[in-house]
Design a protein around this motif. Structure first.
Motif, PDB file in Angstrom:
ATOM      1  N   UNK A 215      -0.011  -8.359   1.386  1.00 52.79           N
ATOM      2  CA  UNK A 215       0.739  -7.922   0.282  1.00 52.79           C
ATOM      3  C   UNK A 215       1.749  -8.567  -0.131  1.00 52.79           C
ATOM      4  N   UNK A 216       2.749  -8.940   0.756  1.00 50.33           N
ATOM      5  CA  UNK A 216       3.976  -9.685   0.397  1.00 50.33           C
ATOM      6  C   UNK A 216       3.576 -11.220  -0.328  1.00 50.33           C
ATOM      7  N   UNK A 217       2.397 -11.814   0.189  1.00 50.08           N
ATOM      8  CA  UNK A 217       2.024 -12.877  -0.460  1.00 50.08           C
ATOM      9  C   UNK A 217       1.566 -12.742  -1.839  1.00 50.08           C
ATOM     10  N   UNK A 218       0.719 -11.586  -2.172  1.00 52.26           N
ATOM     11  CA  UNK A 218       0.379 -11.225  -3.363  1.00 52.26           C
ATOM     12  C   UNK A 218       1.368 -10.819  -4.471  1.00 52.26           C
ATOM     13  N   UNK A 219       2.476 -10.331  -3.875  1.00 46.39           N
ATOM     14  CA  UNK A 219       3.713 -10.288  -4.840  1.00 46.39           C
ATOM     15  C   UNK A 219       4.394 -11.578  -5.001  1.00 46.39           C
ATOM     16  N   UNK A 220       4.532 -12.324  -3.995  1.00 47.22           N
ATOM     17  CA  UNK A 220       5.077 -13.746  -4.132  1.00 47.22           C
ATOM     18  C   UNK A 220       4.619 -14.440  -5.401  1.00 47.22           C
ATOM     19  N   UNK A 221       3.137 -14.362  -5.331  1.00 49.74           N
ATOM     20  CA  UNK A 221       2.496 -15.138  -6.514  1.00 49.74           C
ATOM     21  C   UNK A 221       2.547 -14.537  -7.754  1.00 49.74           C
ATOM     22  N   UNK A 222       3.320 -13.231  -7.793  1.00 51.03           N
ATOM     23  CA  UNK A 222       3.579 -12.971  -9.127  1.00 51.03           C
ATOM     24  C   UNK A 222       2.642 -11.851  -9.505  1.00 51.03           C
ATOM     25  N   UNK A 223       1.758 -11.412  -8.687  1.00 48.63           N
ATOM     26  CA  UNK A 223       0.703 -10.274  -9.152  1.00 48.63           C
ATOM     27  C   UNK A 223       1.410  -9.171  -9.415  1.00 48.63           C
ATOM     28  N   UNK A 224       1.021  -8.605 -10.677  1.00 51.60           N
ATOM     29  CA  UNK A 224       1.610  -7.127 -11.028  1.00 51.60           C
ATOM     30  C   UNK A 224       1.378  -6.131  -9.779  1.00 51.60           C
ATOM     31  N   UNK A 225       2.412  -5.310  -9.669  1.00 52.58           N
ATOM     32  CA  UNK A 225       2.420  -4.315  -8.789  1.00 52.58           C
ATOM     33  C   UNK A 225       1.385  -3.338  -8.770  1.00 52.58           C
ATOM     34  N   UNK A 226       0.779  -2.737  -9.974  1.00 48.40           N
ATOM     35  CA  UNK A 226      -0.396  -2.119 -10.133  1.00 48.40           C
ATOM     36  C   UNK A 226      -1.620  -2.883  -9.253  1.00 48.40           C
ATOM     37  N   UNK A 227      -1.857  -4.135  -9.679  1.00 51.09           N
ATOM     38  CA  UNK A 227      -2.966  -4.568  -9.219  1.00 51.09           C
ATOM     39  C   UNK A 227      -2.671  -4.665  -7.510  1.00 51.09           C
ATOM     40  N   UNK A 228      -1.524  -5.026  -7.062  1.00 55.03           N
ATOM     41  CA  UNK A 228      -1.451  -5.136  -5.598  1.00 55.03           C
ATOM     42  C   UNK A 228      -1.545  -3.781  -5.027  1.00 55.03           C
ATOM     43  N   UNK A 229      -1.523  -2.667  -5.460  1.00 54.34           N
ATOM     44  CA  UNK A 229      -1.613  -1.403  -5.114  1.00 54.34           C
ATOM     45  C   UNK A 229      -3.105  -1.085  -4.946  1.00 54.34           C
ATOM     46  N   UNK A 230      -3.698  -1.158  -6.206  1.00 60.62           N
ATOM     47  CA  UNK A 230      -4.931  -0.482  -6.375  1.00 60.62           C
ATOM     48  C   UNK A 230      -5.908  -1.671  -5.758  1.00 60.62           C
ATOM     49  N   UNK A 231      -5.922  -2.933  -6.122  1.00 63.42           N
ATOM     50  CA  UNK A 231      -7.036  -3.674  -5.647  1.00 63.42           C
ATOM     51  C   UNK A 231      -6.793  -4.247  -4.205  1.00 63.42           C
ATOM     52  N   UNK A 232      -5.695  -4.412  -3.844  1.00 60.19           N
ATOM     53  CA  UNK A 232      -5.238  -5.125  -2.421  1.00 60.19           C
ATOM     54  C   UNK A 232      -5.054  -4.017  -1.142  1.00 60.19           C
ATOM     55  N   UNK A 233      -4.070  -3.255  -1.564  1.00 61.99           N
ATOM     56  CA  UNK A 233      -3.694  -2.220  -0.599  1.00 61.99           C
ATOM     57  C   UNK A 233      -4.342  -0.943  -0.567  1.00 61.99           C
ATOM     58  N   UNK A 234      -5.008  -0.377  -1.566  1.00 59.07           N
ATOM     59  CA  UNK A 234      -5.511   0.796  -1.573  1.00 59.07           C
ATOM     60  C   UNK A 234      -6.963   0.760  -0.575  1.00 59.07           C
TER      61      UNK A 234
END
Length: 323
Positions: A215-234
């Motif tokens: 998740x930290x890697x996804x955020x570090x790559x500049x991915x939008x927070x909504x995409x991080x939450x619903x695509x990777x975390x949820x």
């Protein structure tokens, strides 16, 4: 997948067989078993023998069990001991009534609790999170029968806004609008209890996943927070929630005995209490079997949903999590 399903179905058949053996044995071993229900104190010995023979209670227990299972396989749940009424005529209407009540409460709980838990995981210790904590404390701490009585006292007896109990007003059987009015109070009680659990599970699971490295890697790559939450975390966070949902599925037909009793809802939970008091063992065994079947189906569905929400799970393959 097919091999996995076949294996699980065979396991389910074995478990159901063991449940029938244990249920039948316990019911016959319980104090005041079927024989005592059948025989009235003033009945003559000759009449007792005739009655026992008519009901097959004079035969060895294993013969009675085999006949009972044989009838079950043909869809015959047996008859009540006192009034000789087919168990199916009593049981199936209550199953539908309970399903109506529990499915509305369960569906409403999911719609509220899961999005609320996800939101609170992104706004930790915020106002919404604090309110959810209070709701959870109330849901866990308040006895459902007491909460139900309080709602009846306020909304039905003082304000006269909602029906006090039952499923329909007399003379309005089958009217959807009348059913909705009667659903509001018991659904409120059940929904509060369900939300208390699901919102906490969802929030805790999401917080655990949001701390993972990917998740930290996804955020570090500049991915939008909504995409991080619903695509990777949820998807990963839903796995433990799916387990709880699978275990709760049997309640859709098992009902909530206390809530149904308080609101005089003609469901299976209330029927179980009434039949236990009346010692109608044929009805109790049918209810036990039905609930057991729902538990097995719920667990099987939970395993299948794992494969949908978590691509790492490969059902039926060597090394797969659920295999």
């Amino acid at each position: 997948m097919t091999e996995y399903l076949v294996r699980r179905v065979l396991q389910a058949v074995l478990v159901l067989f063991l449940i029938t053996v244990v249920s039948f044995g316990l019911m016959h071993a319980a104090p005041g078993g079927p024989l005592k229900v059948m025989l009235s104190p003033g009945m003559s010995p000759e009449a007792q023998l005739i009655q026992m023979k008519n009901m097959g209670l004079d035969q060895p227990v294993y013969i009675q069990y085999m006949k009972w299972v044989g009838n079950l396989l043909q869809g015959d749940l047996g008859h009540t001991f006192k009034n000789n009424v087919p168990v199916g005529d009593i049981l199936w209407p209550t199953v539908w009534n309970t399903f109506v009540l529990m499915s509305v409460a369960w569906g409403l709980s999911m719609l509220i609790a899961i999005p609320w838990g996800i939101y609170n995981s992104t706004k930790q210790y915020g106002l919404s999170d604090q309110i959810a904590s209070i709701v959870a404390y109330l849901g866990f701490a308040m006895p459902t029968f007491w909460f139900g009585i309080m709602l009846q006292q306020f909304f039905a007896m003082q304000l006269n806004l909602l029906p006090l109990s039952d499923m329909y007003t007399m003379g309005k059987e089958g009217q959807v609008s009348d059913l909705i009015l009667h659903l509001i109070l018991p659904v409120t009680v059940l929904t509060l209890v369900n939300i208390a659990a699901y919102v906490k599970y969802t929030r805790a699971s999401m917080l655990e996943v949001l701390e993972q490295d990917y998740i930290r890697t996804a955020r570090a790559k500049g991915m939008k927070e909504r995409r991080v939450i619903f695509r990777h975390a949820l998807r990963n966070a839903l796995i433990p929630v799916v387990t709880i949902i699978g275990l709760d599925l049997p309640t859709l037909v098992a009902g909530a005995a206390l809530t149904e009793s308080v609101f005089n809802w003609p469901g299976m939970g209330r029927l179980f209490v009434e039949m236990a008091v009346a010692r109608e063992y044929s009805v109790l065994m049918s209810i036990t079997l039905l609930i057991s079947l729902m538990v097995i189906i719920g667990n099987l569905l939970a395993d299948l949903i794992y494969a949908l929400v978590d691509p790492r799970v490969q059902l039926g393959r060597k090394g797969g999590r659920a295999a």
